[in-house]
Scaffold this motif. Structure first.
Motif, PDB file in Angstrom:
ATOM      1  N   VAL A  45      23.154  61.107  56.089  1.00 23.42           N
ATOM      2  CA  VAL A  45      23.540  59.809  56.644  1.00 23.42           C
ATOM      3  C   VAL A  45      22.371  58.853  56.451  1.00 23.42           C
ATOM      4  O   VAL A  45      21.238  59.173  56.798  1.00 23.42           O
ATOM      5  CB  VAL A  45      23.883  59.931  58.145  1.00 23.42           C
ATOM      6  CG1 VAL A  45      24.094  58.567  58.767  1.00 23.42           C
ATOM      7  CG2 VAL A  45      25.105  60.801  58.350  1.00 23.42           C
ATOM      8  N   THR A  46      22.633  57.676  55.898  1.00 21.98           N
ATOM      9  CA  THR A  46      21.562  56.693  55.700  1.00 21.98           C
ATOM     10  C   THR A  46      21.788  55.401  56.475  1.00 21.98           C
ATOM     11  O   THR A  46      20.892  54.571  56.540  1.00 21.98           O
ATOM     12  CB  THR A  46      21.419  56.357  54.202  1.00 21.98           C
ATOM     13  OG1 THR A  46      22.674  55.873  53.723  1.00 21.98           O
ATOM     14  CG2 THR A  46      20.986  57.573  53.408  1.00 21.98           C
ATOM     15  N   SER A  47      22.936  55.230  57.065  1.00 22.52           N
ATOM     16  CA  SER A  47      23.227  54.024  57.835  1.00 22.52           C
ATOM     17  C   SER A  47      22.399  54.026  59.130  1.00 22.52           C
ATOM     18  O   SER A  47      22.439  54.984  59.907  1.00 22.52           O
ATOM     19  CB  SER A  47      24.714  53.975  58.182  1.00 22.52           C
ATOM     20  OG  SER A  47      24.963  53.017  59.183  1.00 22.52           O
ATOM     21  N   ALA A  48      21.660  52.932  59.352  1.00 25.08           N
ATOM     22  CA  ALA A  48      20.828  52.834  60.553  1.00 25.08           C
ATOM     23  C   ALA A  48      21.673  52.878  61.821  1.00 25.08           C
ATOM     24  O   ALA A  48      21.288  53.493  62.813  1.00 25.08           O
ATOM     25  CB  ALA A  48      20.005  51.553  60.513  1.00 25.08           C
ATOM     26  N   THR A  49      22.838  52.271  61.793  1.00 30.01           N
ATOM     27  CA  THR A  49      23.726  52.268  62.955  1.00 30.01           C
ATOM     28  C   THR A  49      24.213  53.672  63.269  1.00 30.01           C
ATOM     29  O   THR A  49      24.216  54.093  64.430  1.00 30.01           O
ATOM     30  CB  THR A  49      24.929  51.338  62.710  1.00 30.01           C
ATOM     31  OG1 THR A  49      24.443  50.044  62.361  1.00 30.01           O
ATOM     32  CG2 THR A  49      25.816  51.244  63.926  1.00 30.01           C
ATOM     33  N   THR A  50      24.603  54.409  62.246  1.00 33.42           N
ATOM     34  CA  THR A  50      25.082  55.779  62.462  1.00 33.42           C
ATOM     35  C   THR A  50      23.952  56.680  62.933  1.00 33.42           C
ATOM     36  O   THR A  50      24.147  57.510  63.825  1.00 33.42           O
ATOM     37  CB  THR A  50      25.716  56.326  61.167  1.00 33.42           C
ATOM     38  OG1 THR A  50      26.715  55.413  60.729  1.00 33.42           O
ATOM     39  CG2 THR A  50      26.334  57.680  61.390  1.00 33.42           C
ATOM     40  N   LEU A  51      22.762  56.519  62.359  1.00 33.28           N
ATOM     41  CA  LEU A  51      21.613  57.304  62.813  1.00 33.28           C
ATOM     42  C   LEU A  51      21.274  56.986  64.267  1.00 33.28           C
ATOM     43  O   LEU A  51      20.937  57.889  65.040  1.00 33.28           O
ATOM     44  CB  LEU A  51      20.401  57.050  61.916  1.00 33.28           C
ATOM     45  CG  LEU A  51      20.417  57.721  60.560  1.00 33.28           C
ATOM     46  CD1 LEU A  51      19.266  57.240  59.709  1.00 33.28           C
ATOM     47  CD2 LEU A  51      20.365  59.240  60.709  1.00 33.28           C
ATOM     48  N   PHE A  52      21.369  55.720  64.653  1.00 30.08           N
ATOM     49  CA  PHE A  52      21.147  55.324  66.044  1.00 30.08           C
ATOM     50  C   PHE A  52      22.124  56.048  66.964  1.00 30.08           C
ATOM     51  O   PHE A  52      21.743  56.578  68.005  1.00 30.08           O
ATOM     52  CB  PHE A  52      21.299  53.805  66.183  1.00 30.08           C
ATOM     53  CG  PHE A  52      21.057  53.287  67.571  1.00 30.08           C
ATOM     54  CD1 PHE A  52      19.793  52.901  67.963  1.00 30.08           C
ATOM     55  CD2 PHE A  52      22.107  53.172  68.478  1.00 30.08           C
ATOM     56  CE1 PHE A  52      19.572  52.408  69.241  1.00 30.08           C
ATOM     57  CE2 PHE A  52      21.894  52.688  69.742  1.00 30.08           C
ATOM     58  CZ  PHE A  52      20.619  52.304  70.131  1.00 30.08           C
ATOM     59  N   GLN A  53      23.397  56.073  66.571  1.00 24.36           N
ATOM     60  CA  GLN A  53      24.410  56.727  67.400  1.00 24.36           C
ATOM     61  C   GLN A  53      24.189  58.235  67.478  1.00 24.36           C
ATOM     62  O   GLN A  53      24.332  58.838  68.543  1.00 24.36           O
ATOM     63  CB  GLN A  53      25.801  56.408  66.854  1.00 24.36           C
ATOM     64  CG  GLN A  53      26.165  54.953  67.015  1.00 24.36           C
ATOM     65  CD  GLN A  53      27.426  54.570  66.251  1.00 24.36           C
ATOM     66  OE1 GLN A  53      27.887  55.298  65.383  1.00 24.36           O
ATOM     67  NE2 GLN A  53      27.963  53.405  66.565  1.00 24.36           N
ATOM     68  N   ILE A  54      23.835  58.850  66.361  1.00 22.44           N
ATOM     69  CA  ILE A  54      23.593  60.304  66.351  1.00 22.44           C
ATOM     70  C   ILE A  54      22.393  60.642  67.227  1.00 22.44           C
ATOM     71  O   ILE A  54      22.451  61.562  68.053  1.00 22.44           O
ATOM     72  CB  ILE A  54      23.397  60.814  64.908  1.00 22.44           C
ATOM     73  CG1 ILE A  54      24.704  60.731  64.129  1.00 22.44           C
ATOM     74  CG2 ILE A  54      22.864  62.247  64.906  1.00 22.44           C
ATOM     75  CD1 ILE A  54      24.549  61.001  62.639  1.00 22.44           C
ATOM     76  N   LEU A  55      21.293  59.894  67.065  1.00 29.20           N
ATOM     77  CA  LEU A  55      20.103  60.167  67.873  1.00 29.20           C
ATOM     78  C   LEU A  55      20.353  59.864  69.348  1.00 29.20           C
ATOM     79  O   LEU A  55      19.811  60.545  70.217  1.00 29.20           O
ATOM     80  CB  LEU A  55      18.914  59.370  67.354  1.00 29.20           C
ATOM     81  CG  LEU A  55      18.319  59.862  66.043  1.00 29.20           C
ATOM     82  CD1 LEU A  55      17.187  58.957  65.591  1.00 29.20           C
ATOM     83  CD2 LEU A  55      17.841  61.292  66.154  1.00 29.20           C
ATOM     84  N   SER A  56      21.162  58.867  69.637  1.00 21.47           N
ATOM     85  CA  SER A  56      21.522  58.578  71.033  1.00 21.47           C
ATOM     86  C   SER A  56      22.266  59.749  71.651  1.00 21.47           C
ATOM     87  O   SER A  56      21.973  60.159  72.776  1.00 21.47           O
ATOM     88  CB  SER A  56      22.390  57.326  71.118  1.00 21.47           C
ATOM     89  OG  SER A  56      21.716  56.218  70.628  1.00 21.47           O
ATOM     90  N   LEU A  57      23.216  60.286  70.902  1.00 18.48           N
ATOM     91  CA  LEU A  57      23.966  61.448  71.397  1.00 18.48           C
ATOM     92  C   LEU A  57      23.060  62.654  71.570  1.00 18.48           C
ATOM     93  O   LEU A  57      23.115  63.338  72.593  1.00 18.48           O
ATOM     94  CB  LEU A  57      25.121  61.773  70.443  1.00 18.48           C
ATOM     95  CG  LEU A  57      25.968  62.991  70.821  1.00 18.48           C
ATOM     96  CD1 LEU A  57      26.662  62.766  72.158  1.00 18.48           C
ATOM     97  CD2 LEU A  57      26.977  63.288  69.730  1.00 18.48           C
ATOM     98  N   LEU A  58      22.207  62.915  70.593  1.00 22.02           N
ATOM     99  CA  LEU A  58      21.279  64.046  70.699  1.00 22.02           C
ATOM    100  C   LEU A  58      20.315  63.863  71.873  1.00 22.02           C
ATOM    101  O   LEU A  58      20.000  64.827  72.580  1.00 22.02           O
ATOM    102  CB  LEU A  58      20.504  64.225  69.395  1.00 22.02           C
ATOM    103  CG  LEU A  58      21.296  64.707  68.190  1.00 22.02           C
ATOM    104  CD1 LEU A  58      20.424  64.728  66.941  1.00 22.02           C
ATOM    105  CD2 LEU A  58      21.904  66.077  68.447  1.00 22.02           C
ATOM    106  N   GLY A  59      19.858  62.635  72.096  1.00 26.22           N
ATOM    107  CA  GLY A  59      18.986  62.365  73.232  1.00 26.22           C
ATOM    108  C   GLY A  59      19.686  62.579  74.564  1.00 26.22           C
ATOM    109  O   GLY A  59      19.100  63.114  75.508  1.00 26.22           O
ATOM    110  N   THR A  60      20.941  62.182  74.637  1.00 23.39           N
ATOM    111  CA  THR A  60      21.705  62.384  75.869  1.00 23.39           C
ATOM    112  C   THR A  60      21.919  63.867  76.136  1.00 23.39           C
ATOM    113  O   THR A  60      21.731  64.338  77.262  1.00 23.39           O
ATOM    114  CB  THR A  60      23.057  61.656  75.780  1.00 23.39           C
ATOM    115  OG1 THR A  60      22.819  60.263  75.547  1.00 23.39           O
ATOM    116  CG2 THR A  60      23.866  61.822  77.046  1.00 23.39           C
TER     117      THR A  60
END
Length: 175
Positions: A45-60
């Motif tokens: 995945v290279t989209s910054a928005t998608t990476l933000f969402q994935i890392l947000s979920l992993l952080g939660t």
């Protein structure tokens, strides 16, 4: 993208701020960038928005389990651990940090705060609990590692955590 190009310590992100560029390393601790690079390499995945969402979920998810471990170490029952961890991940300040400010590093720092407190509790308590088989050196190393990860994620959260630790130390010392 920079890490995949061989820039291990990104000091300037050329695509930031709509192509104008942005300084990164000196103002923001690098752990969030490295996690994003790891997730990007793992998932392509290279989209910054998608990476933000994935890392947000992993952080939660990481915050939930870190809070559960801390609560278990202080003797909480199963339902108390679950309820406490859920309240920790949905607290209003967490939602504001992530969705209003877009502060992903701060959101990821909340994964390490319970681990820092777990390390402190493990050092203060000498027997029992989930750390009964760990040596004092291992407890200190765990505290050091979790503190370093916190510092590499968010400096303001680290400062607030240190202040809270000092207040807690004064309270324990008085007793």
């Amino acid at each position: 993208e920079l890490i995949s190009e061989g820039v291990l310590i990104p000091r300037w992100v050329p695509d930031g701020f709509w192509g104008f560029g942005v300084a990164s390393f000196y103002f923001y601790p690098p752990l969030t960038f490295y996690l994003a690079a790891f997730v990007s390499a793992l998932t392509t995945v290279t989209s910054a928005t998608t990476l933000f969402q994935i890392l947000s979920l992993l952080g939660t998810i990481g915050s939930f389990f870190a809070a559960r471990v801390l609560l278990r170490s202080i003797g909480a029952k199963e339902y108390q651990m679950t309820l406490g961890a859920i309240l920790y991940i949905i607290a209003p300040f967490r939602i504001v940090e992530l969705y209003h400010r877009g502060a992903l590093p701060t959101h990821l720092a909340y994964v390490f705060i319970p681990l820092v407190w777990l390390g402190l509790v493990a050092i203060v308590r000498r027997e029992g609990g989930i750390y009964r088989n760990a040596s004092r050196l291992m407890r200190i190393l765990f505290l050091g590692l979790s503190s370093a990860l916190l510092a590499l994620t968010s400096v303001p959260v680290t400062v607030v955590t240190i202040i809270c630790i000092c207040v807690a130390a004064l309270v324990v010392w008085k007793e």
